[in-house]
Design an enzyme around this catalytic site. Structure first.
Site, PDB file in Angstrom:
ATOM      1  N   ASP A 154       0.840  -1.205   0.000  1.00  0.00           N
ATOM      2  CA  ASP A 154       0.000   0.000   0.000  1.00  0.00           C
ATOM      3  C   ASP A 154       0.874   1.255   0.000  1.00  0.00           C
ATOM      4  OD1 ASP A 154      -1.968  -1.790   0.210  1.00  0.00           O
ATOM      5  OD2 ASP A 154      -2.748  -1.112   2.159  1.00  0.00           O
TER       6      ASP A 154
ATOM      7  N   TYR B  88       2.177   1.969  -3.356  1.00  0.00           N
ATOM      8  CA  TYR B  88       1.097   2.492  -4.192  1.00  0.00           C
ATOM      9  C   TYR B  88       0.869   3.971  -3.883  1.00  0.00           C
ATOM     10  CZ  TYR B  88      -3.394   2.896  -6.550  1.00  0.00           C
ATOM     11  OH  TYR B  88      -4.400   3.291  -7.394  1.00  0.00           O
TER      12      TYR B  88
ATOM     13  N   SER C 206     -36.053  -4.115 -14.757  1.00  0.00           N
ATOM     14  CA  SER C 206     -36.051  -4.672 -13.406  1.00  0.00           C
ATOM     15  C   SER C 206     -36.358  -6.170 -13.520  1.00  0.00           C
ATOM     16  CB  SER C 206     -37.010  -3.902 -12.506  1.00  0.00           C
ATOM     17  OG  SER C 206     -38.297  -4.377 -12.673  1.00  0.00           O
ATOM     18  N   LEU C 207     -36.515  -6.829 -12.410  1.00  0.00           N
ATOM     19  CA  LEU C 207     -36.694  -8.277 -12.453  1.00  0.00           C
ATOM     20  C   LEU C 207     -38.036  -8.664 -11.852  1.00  0.00           C
ATOM     21  CD1 LEU C 207     -33.196  -9.481 -11.182  1.00  0.00           C
ATOM     22  CD2 LEU C 207     -34.116  -9.775 -13.479  1.00  0.00           C
TER      23      LEU C 207
ATOM     24  N   GLU D 117     -26.875 -16.264  -9.308  1.00  0.00           N
ATOM     25  CA  GLU D 117     -25.927 -15.397  -8.601  1.00  0.00           C
ATOM     26  C   GLU D 117     -26.643 -14.588  -7.536  1.00  0.00           C
ATOM     27  OE1 GLU D 117     -24.190 -13.396 -11.912  1.00  0.00           O
ATOM     28  OE2 GLU D 117     -25.851 -12.004 -12.121  1.00  0.00           O
TER      29      GLU D 117
ATOM     30  N   LYS E 196     -28.350 -11.779  -5.476  1.00  0.00           N
ATOM     31  CA  LYS E 196     -28.971 -10.502  -5.809  1.00  0.00           C
ATOM     32  C   LYS E 196     -28.392  -9.489  -4.827  1.00  0.00           C
ATOM     33  CE  LYS E 196     -33.391  -8.442  -7.009  1.00  0.00           C
ATOM     34  NZ  LYS E 196     -33.166  -7.138  -6.411  1.00  0.00           N
TER      35      LYS E 196
ATOM     36  N   GLU F  74     -23.894  -3.545  -9.806  1.00  0.00           N
ATOM     37  CA  GLU F  74     -24.481  -3.052  -8.567  1.00  0.00           C
ATOM     38  C   GLU F  74     -23.376  -2.453  -7.705  1.00  0.00           C
ATOM     39  OE1 GLU F  74     -27.742  -3.619  -8.546  1.00  0.00           O
ATOM     40  OE2 GLU F  74     -28.426  -3.556  -6.466  1.00  0.00           O
TER      41      GLU F  74
ATOM     42  N   TYR G 234     -22.656  -7.365 -13.437  1.00  0.00           N
ATOM     43  CA  TYR G 234     -23.393  -8.614 -13.681  1.00  0.00           C
ATOM     44  C   TYR G 234     -24.025  -8.699 -15.066  1.00  0.00           C
ATOM     45  CZ  TYR G 234     -27.081  -5.499 -11.962  1.00  0.00           C
ATOM     46  OH  TYR G 234     -27.917  -4.438 -11.765  1.00  0.00           O
TER      47      TYR G 234
ATOM     48  N   LYS H 110     -30.682 -16.616 -14.147  1.00  0.00           N
ATOM     49  CA  LYS H 110     -30.652 -16.154 -15.538  1.00  0.00           C
ATOM     50  C   LYS H 110     -30.460 -17.339 -16.469  1.00  0.00           C
ATOM     51  CE  LYS H 110     -28.414 -11.915 -14.027  1.00  0.00           C
ATOM     52  NZ  LYS H 110     -27.226 -11.084 -13.973  1.00  0.00           N
TER      53      LYS H 110
ATOM     54  N   LYS I  38     -36.417 -13.939  -3.887  1.00  0.00           N
ATOM     55  CA  LYS I  38     -36.041 -13.176  -2.685  1.00  0.00           C
ATOM     56  C   LYS I  38     -35.991 -14.067  -1.452  1.00  0.00           C
ATOM     57  CE  LYS I  38     -36.336  -8.641  -3.992  1.00  0.00           C
ATOM     58  NZ  LYS I  38     -37.467  -7.827  -3.621  1.00  0.00           N
TER      59      LYS I  38
ATOM     60  N   CYS J  17     -25.955  14.814  31.363  1.00  0.00           N
ATOM     61  CA  CYS J  17     -25.325  13.580  30.891  1.00  0.00           C
ATOM     62  C   CYS J  17     -25.758  12.427  31.804  1.00  0.00           C
ATOM     63  CB  CYS J  17     -23.813  13.723  30.913  1.00  0.00           C
ATOM     64  SG  CYS J  17     -22.944  12.164  30.650  1.00  0.00           S
TER      65      CYS J  17
ATOM     66  N   CYS K 220     -22.272  11.394  33.881  1.00  0.00           N
ATOM     67  CA  CYS K 220     -21.570  12.274  34.817  1.00  0.00           C
ATOM     68  C   CYS K 220     -22.442  13.436  35.279  1.00  0.00           C
ATOM     69  CB  CYS K 220     -20.295  12.813  34.169  1.00  0.00           C
ATOM     70  SG  CYS K 220     -20.626  14.009  32.861  1.00  0.00           S
TER      71      CYS K 220
ATOM     72  N   CYS L 211     -22.554  15.407  25.744  1.00  0.00           N
ATOM     73  CA  CYS L 211     -22.066  15.751  27.075  1.00  0.00           C
ATOM     74  C   CYS L 211     -20.886  16.698  26.881  1.00  0.00           C
ATOM     75  CB  CYS L 211     -21.623  14.483  27.797  1.00  0.00           C
ATOM     76  SG  CYS L 211     -20.647  14.834  29.267  1.00  0.00           S
TER      77      CYS L 211
HETATM   78  S1  IVH Z   1     -29.665  -8.646 -13.597  1.00  0.00           S
HETATM   79  C1  IVH Z   1     -32.448  -7.274 -16.920  1.00  0.00           C
HETATM   80  N1  IVH Z   1     -28.188  -9.496 -11.608  1.00  0.00           N
HETATM   81  O1  IVH Z   1     -31.832  -6.172  -9.088  1.00  0.00           O
HETATM   82  C2  IVH Z   1     -32.044  -7.774 -15.597  1.00  0.00           C
HETATM   83  N2  IVH Z   1     -29.645  -7.679 -11.213  1.00  0.00           N
HETATM   84  O2  IVH Z   1     -34.798  -6.095  -9.570  1.00  0.00           O
HETATM   85  C3  IVH Z   1     -31.085  -6.892 -14.984  1.00  0.00           C
HETATM   86  N3  IVH Z   1     -29.542  -6.778  -8.956  1.00  0.00           N
HETATM   87  O3  IVH Z   1     -32.054  -3.251 -10.968  1.00  0.00           O
HETATM   88  C4  IVH Z   1     -30.740  -7.272 -13.631  1.00  0.00           C
HETATM   89  N4  IVH Z   1     -28.012  -8.145  -8.204  1.00  0.00           N
HETATM   90  O4  IVH Z   1     -30.095  -3.492  -9.407  1.00  0.00           O
HETATM   91  C5  IVH Z   1     -29.115  -8.617 -12.001  1.00  0.00           C
HETATM   92  N5  IVH Z   1     -26.821 -10.332  -9.939  1.00  0.00           N
HETATM   93  C6  IVH Z   1     -27.726  -9.451 -10.334  1.00  0.00           C
HETATM   94  C7  IVH Z   1     -28.244  -8.477  -9.487  1.00  0.00           C
HETATM   95  C8  IVH Z   1     -29.217  -7.605  -9.963  1.00  0.00           C
HETATM   96  C9  IVH Z   1     -28.793  -7.131  -7.914  1.00  0.00           C
HETATM   97  C10 IVH Z   1     -30.537  -5.692  -8.950  1.00  0.00           C
HETATM   98  C11 IVH Z   1     -30.364  -4.684 -10.052  1.00  0.00           C
HETATM   99  C12 IVH Z   1     -31.689  -4.569 -10.716  1.00  0.00           C
HETATM  100  C13 IVH Z   1     -32.610  -5.199  -9.738  1.00  0.00           C
HETATM  101  C14 IVH Z   1     -33.758  -5.830 -10.447  1.00  0.00           C
END
Ligand code: IVH
Length: 676
Positions: free
Chosen positions: A34, A37, A83-84, A115, A117, A174, A226, A291, A315, A409, A412, A427
């Protein structure tokens, strides 16, 4: 040096810093210390000060942050950030698998990538010709906020990719904060009288959304990539290959926790396994993302309006429980900050018994309207100490008591005041016993003077007996005095005396941090030590000299000046010098890959003798301790492990099997060889 020479040296420094940064943050196998660096980095800063035109956007100096913005610009994502969909039950997951097979009209098993989340903030990084050009938040999915300067400050975000990276690469990932870093940040904020972040995700989001990127630079943020948006060139065939490719280009991915499942049955198994590992991961996850592994099949499946057809999120159940607040105690910290803590009727949340909850401050008490005797919902947000989610008001019977802001306090009875910009009262008595005790705890703590064997209980006894009343007294303790304390036998006393003596040699940065100067955390302590070299130089520095430094603002400069001009502090420093504590330069003894890491062994080991295991750890710079505490990094549990294992689980300490321990040593050995 002329401009040509400067430019040449600048190029060399950039290349070296980019490379060492990637080795450290992406590949986990640093090649230089370190300190080395930091030296290269300092040279780069000095060069750019003399030749400002060299400070290009991809210079490693950008990690310190850029001038503050007035607002974030909004920028479009070339492909929407989706989103998922959530799968809640096992049936949901099986339905997901069925839907995919039906859509693709195939009967064969589908291979899935599984993987964690990550519970953080989704971002997109756009690289053109290998250089980071734009970084943005997800926003509404089609447009996000331009947080490029903030993202540049993350050490795990490469500013430049490997030479064979494609001309255009949009990466998604993320940004998150590790749990220990999150806890430390909150502790520091609490001491500063600032409001705490409720969980690591809020801390990450709050840190990324700073208009002043030098604030982001000081926050311990990380990224896991990811996925991708647009990419020019050949796209890998599967998700795992994609991650490997991204890692090769210099991006940080979570391959270690990514599993390939050959069918939905295996997905279910992995989900169980990840759930079991969840408590041991150093970061917060809220589920598993599943996925379709083949990128060709992903394309064929395509997207719906807001979510892709080829992925789903599973989840974990929330880690919540309902219990009773038996009391609300007031704690006094080393800076005098008075914080309320709820004593709970003990309740188990996902395997951990909790009996306290942080209430943070009175704004929080008011917001939640918490009273003694209330029934409350508590949630573990990655920490062993849970947060209060809400009060179950329907359960009130009228006997609940509010906790007023203290006028004196609680320890004390000294005067208390609350500054308008702060969320906690403090305090005002500088010699408040609670402040002294907390100050001593901080002084001896691992990241400060690191005096092993001087735990809270021993400190309390020494204080009670009147043997210590400031830091320098520690160095005057005699063998006889220590032997007079409970729990200190001959051997542990000698060890403790040796540990106290050894702490005289701590480098200046640690000493500065140990002193507990307000606003000077570990990082700024390093900055000050590197700049001034000796305590005397720093003590003499005036306000302007301090302000002239990178990263030192008016608040810190004032605080440092106040500290060194205070008579009591000057006396303390004199006394410390008299007892042989006068740290100078930043020369650190060279450590091994396990420096700063503490192991505890328990149960019957089969692959190693205890002694052998201990020696292996120590040879790599690590430390072996006999008992599990918050300071333990790893508990290695052999057969028939008992109470230590129990305690490690309670404290959230990482537990390794003997085989995992062996693998850890092997990994380190391989990295060592790589370093030549
Ligand atoms: S893939 C099209 N992989 O989850 C799919 N998302 O609810 C894109 N997230 O907005 C998401 N870990 O912020 C993916 N290993 C992971 C993830 C991940 C966290 C979050 C991401 C996304 C949200 C979807």
């Amino acid at each position: 040096m002329d401009q040509n020479q400067a430019a040449r040296r600048h190029g060399e420094l950039c290349a070296a810093l980019h490379r060492h940064n990637a080795l450290y943050h992406i590949h986990d196998r640093p090649e230089i210390s370190d300190a080395d660096y930091d030296r290269l980095f300092l040279e780069l800063l000095q060069l750019e000060k003399a030749w400002p035109e060299l400070a290009t956007p991809s210079s490693p100096s950008r990690r310190i942050g850029a001038p503050p913005l007035r607002e974030f610009a909004s920028i479009p994502h070339s492909l929407p950030m989706l989103s998922l969909e959530n799968a809640i039950t096992e049936k949901d997951l099986r339905d997901f698998d069925e839907r995919i097979k039906r859509f693709l009209a195939i009967d064969d098993d589908i291979t899935y990538a599984c993987e964690p989340k990550m519970d953080g903030v989704a971002v997109e990084l756009v690289y053109r010709d290998g250089l980071l050009q734009v970084g943005s938040t997800r926003g509404d999915g089609s447009r996000g906020e331009d947080i490029t300067e903030n993202l540049r400050t993350l050490a795990s975000v490469p500013l430049r990719l490997a030479a064979d990276a494609p001309p255009l690469l949009e990466v998604r990932g993320e940004v998150y904060m590790e749990l220990t870093a999150f806890q430390k940040l909150n502790e520091e904020r609490q001491e500063e009288g600032l409001s705490c972040f409720a969980n690591p995700r809020n801390a990450a989001a709050g840190s990324l959304r700073q208009l002043d990127s030098s604030i982001t630079a000081r926050r311990p943020l990380q990224i896991f990539c990811y996925g991708i948006g647009l990419m020019e060139g050949t796209v890998p065939s599967g998700h795992r290959q994609l991650l490997e490719q991204l890692r090769h280009w210099g991006l940080r991915v979570n391959l270690e926790e990514t599993r390939r499942a050959r069918n939905i049955e295996e997905v279910l198994v992995f989900f169980e396994q990840l759930g079991a590992r969840r408590e041991r991961l150093p970061y917060e996850i809220d589920g598993m993302v599943i996925k379709v592994d083949s990128l060709a099949l992903q394309r064929e499946l395509g997207d719906k309006t807001r979510t892709p057809r080829w992925a789903v999120a599973c989840k974990f159940p929330p880690r919540q429980a309902t219990t009773l607040i038996e009391d609300i105690l007031l704690q006094v910290g080393r800076t005098g900050a008075i914080t309320p803590v709820a004593q709970l009727r003990p309740v188990e949340i996902s395997g951990v018994t909790v009996s306290r909850a942080s209430l943070h401050n009175w704004d929080e008490i008011d917001r939640l309207d918490v009273r003694i005797g209330d029934t409350v919902v508590v949630e573990r947000a990655g920490d062993v100490i849970p947060d209060l989610v809400r009060v179950v008001v329907e359960q009130r019977n009228g006997t609940e008591r509010v906790v007023p802001l203290p006028e004196r306090c609680p320890v004390c009875a000294g005067p208390v005041s609350r500054l308008p910009e702060e969320v906690v009262p403090r305090c005002q008595n500088n010699s408040c016993p609670a402040r002294l005790r907390e100050g001593l705890k901080h002084f001896v703590s691992r990241r400060a003077m690191d005096i092993e064997g001087l735990g809270e209980k021993t400190l309390d006894q020494l204080l009670e007996k009147g043997l210590i009343s400031n830091f320098s007294d520690l160095y005057r303790l005699t063998r006889e005095q220590l032997l007079g304390c409970d729990r200190l036998a001959e051997k542990s006393t000698d060890k403790l005396l040796a540990a106290i003596a050894a702490s005289r040699e701590r480098p200046l940065a640690r000493f500065l941090y140990a002193l507990g100067i307000r606003h000077v955390g570990e990082h700024l302590a390093k900055v000050l030590a590197a700049q001034f070299g000796t305590l005397e130089n720093l003590a003499e520095a005036d306000h302007d000299q301090l302000l002239g430094l990178h990263e030192i603002g008016p608040q810190v400069a004032t605080s440092v000046r106040d500290f060194f001009s205070n008579q009591a502090n000057r006396k303390l420093l004199r006394e410390l010098r008299e007892v042989g504590v006068h740290p100078k330069s930043e020369q650190r003894r060279s450590g091994g890959p396990l420096t700063g890491t503490t192991f505890v062994f328990t149960g019957t080991l089969e692959l190693f003798s205890r002694k052998e295991a201990q020696q292996r750890v120590e040879r790599l710079g690590g430390r072996v301790s006999g008992s599990v505490s918050r300071k333990t990094d790893y508990l290695v549990a052999g057969a028939e492990a008992g109470s230590k294992l129990e305690r490690a689980r309670q404290l959230g300490v990482a537990v390794l099997t003997e085989t995992e321990f062996q693998q850890l040593l092997e990994r380190i050995d391989t990295h060592g060889q790589n370093q030549g």
